[in-house]
Design a protein around this motif. Structure first.
Motif, PDB file in Angstrom:
ATOM      1  N   GLU A  40       0.821  -1.201   0.000  1.00 29.74           N
ATOM      2  CA  GLU A  40       0.000   0.000   0.000  1.00 29.74           C
ATOM      3  C   GLU A  40       0.858   1.255   0.000  1.00 29.74           C
ATOM      4  OE1 GLU A  40      -4.147  -1.114   2.287  1.00 29.74           O
ATOM      5  OE2 GLU A  40      -2.494  -0.272   3.469  1.00 29.74           O
ATOM      6  N   THR A  41       0.396   2.257  -0.717  1.00 30.35           N
ATOM      7  CA  THR A  41       0.960   3.588  -0.549  1.00 30.35           C
ATOM      8  C   THR A  41      -0.147   4.472   0.003  1.00 30.35           C
ATOM      9  OG1 THR A  41       2.168   5.410  -1.603  1.00 30.35           O
ATOM     10  CG2 THR A  41       0.510   4.308  -2.949  1.00 30.35           C
ATOM     11  N   ILE A  42       0.193   5.219   1.078  1.00 29.11           N
ATOM     12  CA  ILE A  42      -0.786   5.957   1.876  1.00 29.11           C
ATOM     13  C   ILE A  42      -0.543   7.454   1.754  1.00 29.11           C
ATOM     14  CG2 ILE A  42      -1.709   6.288   4.212  1.00 29.11           C
ATOM     15  CD1 ILE A  42      -2.166   3.491   3.220  1.00 29.11           C
ATOM     16  N   ASN A  43      -1.620   8.222   1.680  1.00 29.93           N
ATOM     17  CA  ASN A  43      -1.520   9.675   1.733  1.00 29.93           C
ATOM     18  C   ASN A  43      -1.322  10.076   3.194  1.00 29.93           C
ATOM     19  OD1 ASN A  43      -1.912  12.446   1.825  1.00 29.93           O
ATOM     20  ND2 ASN A  43      -3.631  12.441   0.403  1.00 29.93           N
ATOM     21  N   PRO A  44      -0.136  10.575   3.569  1.00 32.73           N
ATOM     22  CA  PRO A  44       0.114  10.867   4.989  1.00 32.73           C
ATOM     23  C   PRO A  44      -0.654  12.070   5.516  1.00 32.73           C
ATOM     24  CG  PRO A  44       1.960  11.598   3.659  1.00 32.73           C
ATOM     25  CD  PRO A  44       1.042  10.856   2.737  1.00 32.73           C
ATOM     26  N   ALA A  45      -1.235  12.855   4.635  1.00 32.78           N
ATOM     27  CA  ALA A  45      -2.016  14.007   5.072  1.00 32.78           C
ATOM     28  C   ALA A  45      -3.428  13.615   5.471  1.00 32.78           C
ATOM     29  CB  ALA A  45      -2.064  15.065   3.969  1.00 32.78           C
ATOM     30  N   THR A  46      -3.868  12.421   5.056  1.00 37.78           N
ATOM     31  CA  THR A  46      -5.233  11.981   5.348  1.00 37.78           C
ATOM     32  C   THR A  46      -5.308  10.581   5.932  1.00 37.78           C
ATOM     33  OG1 THR A  46      -5.535  11.051   3.125  1.00 37.78           O
ATOM     34  CG2 THR A  46      -6.097  13.382   3.426  1.00 37.78           C
ATOM     35  N   GLY A  47      -4.246   9.797   5.785  1.00 37.23           N
ATOM     36  CA  GLY A  47      -4.277   8.408   6.209  1.00 37.23           C
ATOM     37  C   GLY A  47      -5.013   7.496   5.254  1.00 37.23           C
ATOM     38  N   VAL A  48      -5.428   8.014   4.117  1.00 34.75           N
ATOM     39  CA  VAL A  48      -6.201   7.239   3.140  1.00 34.75           C
ATOM     40  C   VAL A  48      -5.270   6.508   2.184  1.00 34.75           C
ATOM     41  CG1 VAL A  48      -7.848   7.409   1.226  1.00 34.75           C
ATOM     42  CG2 VAL A  48      -8.167   8.804   3.289  1.00 34.75           C
ATOM     43  N   ARG A  49      -5.612   5.241   1.904  1.00 38.27           N
ATOM     44  CA  ARG A  49      -4.831   4.464   0.940  1.00 38.27           C
ATOM     45  C   ARG A  49      -5.012   5.052  -0.454  1.00 38.27           C
ATOM     46  NH1 ARG A  49      -5.899   0.719  -2.794  1.00 38.27           N
ATOM     47  NH2 ARG A  49      -8.105   0.676  -2.176  1.00 38.27           N
ATOM     48  N   LEU A  50      -3.906   5.236  -1.143  1.00 39.16           N
ATOM     49  CA  LEU A  50      -3.949   5.732  -2.514  1.00 39.16           C
ATOM     50  C   LEU A  50      -4.042   4.598  -3.522  1.00 39.16           C
ATOM     51  CD1 LEU A  50      -1.156   8.449  -2.195  1.00 39.16           C
ATOM     52  CD2 LEU A  50      -3.610   8.883  -2.423  1.00 39.16           C
ATOM     53  N   ALA A  51      -3.211   3.559  -3.334  1.00 33.79           N
ATOM     54  CA  ALA A  51      -3.157   2.468  -4.307  1.00 33.79           C
ATOM     55  C   ALA A  51      -2.368   1.306  -3.726  1.00 33.79           C
ATOM     56  CB  ALA A  51      -2.490   2.946  -5.605  1.00 33.79           C
ATOM     57  N   ASN A  52      -2.527   0.154  -4.343  1.00 38.27           N
ATOM     58  CA  ASN A  52      -1.683  -1.000  -4.071  1.00 38.27           C
ATOM     59  C   ASN A  52      -0.679  -1.124  -5.212  1.00 38.27           C
ATOM     60  OD1 ASN A  52      -3.059  -1.610  -1.752  1.00 38.27           O
ATOM     61  ND2 ASN A  52      -4.376  -3.157  -2.691  1.00 38.27           N
ATOM     62  N   ILE A  53       0.592  -1.079  -4.872  1.00 37.33           N
ATOM     63  CA  ILE A  53       1.669  -1.011  -5.859  1.00 37.33           C
ATOM     64  C   ILE A  53       2.359  -2.364  -5.977  1.00 37.33           C
ATOM     65  CG2 ILE A  53       3.787   0.196  -6.505  1.00 37.33           C
ATOM     66  CD1 ILE A  53       1.351   2.022  -6.367  1.00 37.33           C
ATOM     67  N   ALA A  54       2.754  -2.727  -7.192  1.00 42.03           N
ATOM     68  CA  ALA A  54       3.496  -3.968  -7.409  1.00 42.03           C
ATOM     69  C   ALA A  54       4.743  -3.998  -6.538  1.00 42.03           C
ATOM     70  CB  ALA A  54       3.878  -4.101  -8.878  1.00 42.03           C
ATOM     71  N   GLU A 378      -7.772  17.232  11.996  1.00 38.30           N
ATOM     72  CA  GLU A 378      -9.072  16.639  11.702  1.00 38.30           C
ATOM     73  C   GLU A 378      -9.000  15.642  10.559  1.00 38.30           C
ATOM     74  OE1 GLU A 378     -11.938  19.659  11.033  1.00 38.30           O
ATOM     75  OE2 GLU A 378     -11.764  20.548  13.034  1.00 38.30           O
ATOM     76  N   SER A 379      -8.048  15.852   9.656  1.00 37.48           N
ATOM     77  CA  SER A 379      -7.919  14.979   8.492  1.00 37.48           C
ATOM     78  C   SER A 379      -7.378  13.598   8.844  1.00 37.48           C
ATOM     79  CB  SER A 379      -6.987  15.620   7.459  1.00 37.48           C
ATOM     80  OG  SER A 379      -5.660  15.683   7.978  1.00 37.48           O
ATOM     81  N   GLY A 380      -6.817  13.472  10.064  1.00 37.39           N
ATOM     82  CA  GLY A 380      -6.171  12.217  10.422  1.00 37.39           C
ATOM     83  C   GLY A 380      -4.741  12.127   9.936  1.00 37.39           C
ATOM     84  N   GLY A 381      -4.204  13.251   9.443  1.00 40.30           N
ATOM     85  CA  GLY A 381      -2.854  13.254   8.891  1.00 40.30           C
ATOM     86  C   GLY A 381      -1.782  13.356   9.958  1.00 40.30           C
ATOM     87  N   LEU A 382      -0.536  13.248   9.500  1.00 39.86           N
ATOM     88  CA  LEU A 382       0.633  13.186  10.379  1.00 39.86           C
ATOM     89  C   LEU A 382       1.368  14.524  10.332  1.00 39.86           C
ATOM     90  CD1 LEU A 382       1.832   9.659   9.166  1.00 39.86           C
ATOM     91  CD2 LEU A 382       0.398  10.160  11.165  1.00 39.86           C
ATOM     92  N   PHE A 383       1.046  15.431  11.242  1.00 38.54           N
ATOM     93  CA  PHE A 383       1.585  16.784  11.209  1.00 38.54           C
ATOM     94  C   PHE A 383       2.347  17.094  12.500  1.00 38.54           C
ATOM     95  CE2 PHE A 383      -2.117  16.799   8.431  1.00 38.54           C
ATOM     96  CZ  PHE A 383      -1.636  17.436   7.295  1.00 38.54           C
ATOM     97  N   ILE A 384       3.548  17.653  12.345  1.00 38.54           N
ATOM     98  CA  ILE A 384       4.361  18.104  13.473  1.00 38.54           C
ATOM     99  C   ILE A 384       4.771  19.547  13.184  1.00 38.54           C
ATOM    100  CG2 ILE A 384       6.513  17.776  14.749  1.00 38.54           C
ATOM    101  CD1 ILE A 384       6.341  14.808  14.112  1.00 38.54           C
ATOM    102  N   PRO A 385       4.572  20.462  14.125  1.00 40.39           N
ATOM    103  CA  PRO A 385       4.894  21.875  13.876  1.00 40.39           C
ATOM    104  C   PRO A 385       6.387  22.130  13.983  1.00 40.39           C
ATOM    105  CG  PRO A 385       4.174  21.608  16.127  1.00 40.39           C
ATOM    106  CD  PRO A 385       4.041  20.237  15.475  1.00 40.39           C
ATOM    107  N   PRO A 386       6.834  23.298  13.542  1.00 39.37           N
ATOM    108  CA  PRO A 386       8.237  23.688  13.756  1.00 39.37           C
ATOM    109  C   PRO A 386       8.590  23.595  15.237  1.00 39.37           C
ATOM    110  CG  PRO A 386       7.167  25.230  12.262  1.00 39.37           C
ATOM    111  CD  PRO A 386       6.082  24.341  12.803  1.00 39.37           C
TER     112      PRO A 386
END
Length: 500
Positions: A40-54, A378-386
């Motif tokens: 799987e490749t995941i969108n880290p800003a939302t936690g949503v799966r983008l696609a299954n890659i070979a 709120e998006s469920g993403g992975l965010f860390i501030p400066p």
């Protein structure tokens, strides 16, 4: 993609309609991995799966290497006149230009970087390809200084099959830095993109096909380092391995080269780069903004990030306040918003790694000035501030180890000699910066810094004419400039006797 997205809504609309290529690209065809395995490749800003890659492995590597060798020996590309290779690569650059918004979107979705940053990466990637395409038909060989009874020629020839293993933080730009000189020199190239950001490499493969490169000259094997990456590094028929990534993995790849065929290995590895601010520099606000951007750009996921800020003690408190003010304007946001300076951390593992380093910094006694806690998005993403630490010492973990996140360690110094000692007290040597108006000091310090690159009154300056690479445990390779072409070619001497 003909649309010219301008706003967050435009990019979101494009993202919703985006299709992904998920198969490996082997010998001019898109194919599933031989095992049928995917990841799987995941969108880290939302936690949503983008696609299954070979997910390629040793069997796929062996197949691709065989096709690459056959293509190289066949000579359709390797023996093609440089001016013809130039035309094909310029065509590829034009196709990338025409599809730059889609390519930028793929990198943003895949690894979480702001789309404005991804667009900048596309400009760098396209420029790199054009630079090497234009260079290859302008490089001459040599004639040795012999007597009248002999003619000595020094020729450069393509090295053969090149495996390029690229990182996830600048997916397509790092790809271009590797493949542009390798292809321009006439090699067959096998690209292993990071499993964290494979989408743009697979889309690039379709553009390569459209540009008309011969079968087997360029192939893409998505998958993991311990499977397909290791197989390429151990292959007896790969002649050169080019890698950008961690120092630990770089050392493993050198061992694999020694265990196999002594293939050439060019590495661009980690960094813990010092950014030195002397009290005589002018416009402290501008310098502070640059110092903040040097670490917080691309979420700090940058090999040359200015992660160690060395400030002369006479201005340190004032300067840190200016850095904190600049950091406040560099908060993470939706990567699809062109106004966002920072995006999401690439994946859960890296997110936890950065937070662990921040915890260690607090536990070891560094002074936390700002940031330090994850953002509950709120998006469920992975965010860390400066995040900024002051009163850091060389014995602290955050002062020694590469964090690869938005964490700045601030040191103080009193003298030029102390600044140089602090700057060089690291196993790394990728980049360094210094800010001063004293030209004598600039020249003294620049020469004494143990670094492959020194930025004076700027950070990360340079263009395609400047080599990029490090010393010490930051590696031995050089990307960009004509010097990178030297890495992808072999010298051959021809001695012609004229006396008989």
């Amino acid at each position: 993609m003909n649309a010219q997205p301008q706003t967050r809504a435009d990019w979101q609309t494009l993202a919703q309609s985006q299709a992904f290529e998920t198969r490996a690209y082997i010998n001019d065809d898109f194919v599933a991995s031989q095992s049928g395995e995917t990841f799987e490749t995941i969108n880290p800003a939302t936690g949503v799966r983008l696609a299954n890659i070979a997910s390629c492995d040793q069997a796929d590597a062996e197949l691709a290497v065989n096709h690459a060798r056959r293509a190289f020996e066949g000579g359709e590309w390797s023996r093609l006149a440089p001016i013809e290779r130039k035309r094909t690569l310029l065509c590829l650059a034009d196709l990338m230009e025409a599809n730059k918004h889609e390519l930028a979107l793929l990198d943003t979705l895949d690894m979480g970087k702001p789309v404005s940053s991804s667009l900048g990466d596309m400009a760098g990637a396209i420029g790199c390809l054009r630079h090497h395409a234009e260079t290859i038909d302008k490089l001459y060989g040599e004639v040795a200084p012999t007597g009248e009874d002999a003619l000595g020629l020094v020729l450069r020839e393509p090295i053969g099959v090149v495996a390029s293993i690229v990182p996830w933080n600048f997916p397509l730009m790092m790809t271009a830095w590797k493949i542009a000189p390798a292809l321009a020199a006439g090699n067959s190239v096998i690209l292993k993109p990071s499993e964290k950001s494979p989408l743009s490499a697979l889309r690039l493969a379709s553009l390569v096909k459209e540009a008309g490169l011969p079968s087997g000259v360029f192939q893409v094997l998505p998958g993991f380092g311990h499977t397909v990456g290791k197989a390429l590094a151990l292959s007896m028929d790969v002649d050169c391995l080019s890698f950008t990534g961690s120092t630990q993995v770089g050392k493993q790849l050198m061992q694999y080269a020694g265990q196999s065929n002594l293939k050439k290995v060019y590495l661009e590895c980690g960094g813990k780069s010092p950014n030195i601010v002397f009290a005589d520099c002018k416009n402290l606000d501008a310098v502070a903004r640059n110092a903040a951007a040097a670490i917080f750009r691309n979420q700090g996921e940058v090999c040359i990030a200015g992660s160690r800020l060395l400030v002369e003690n006479s201005i340190r408190e004032d300067f840190i306040e200016r850095v904190l003010a600049a950091a406040e304007t560099m908060q993470p946001g939706d990567p699809l918003d062109p106004e966002s300076f920072m995006g999401a951390i690439v994946d859960e593992a890296q997110y936890r790694r950065v937070l662990d380093y921040i915890r260690q910094g607090v536990e070891e006694g560094a002074r936390l000035r700002v940031g330090g806690e994850a953002i509950d998005a709120e998006s469920g993403g992975l965010f860390i501030p400066p995040t900024v630490f002051d009163s850091v010492t060389q014995g602290m973990t955050i002062g020694r180890e590469e964090i690869f996140g938005p964490v700045l360690a601030v040191f103080g110094f009193d003298t030029e000699e102390e600044a140089i000692r602090l700057a060089n007290d690291t196993v790394y040597g990728l980049a360094a910066g210094l800010w001063s108006q004293d030209i004598d000091r600039i020249m003294r310090v620049s020469r004494r810094l143990q670094s492959g690159q020194v930025y004076v009154n700027n950070w990360a300056g340079g263009d395609q004419t400047m080599p990029f690479g490090g010393v010490k445990q930051s590696g031995n390779g050089r990307d960009k400039s004509y010097h990178s072409l030297e890495e992808y070619s072999d010298l051959k001497t021809v001695w012609v006797s004229l006396a008989t």
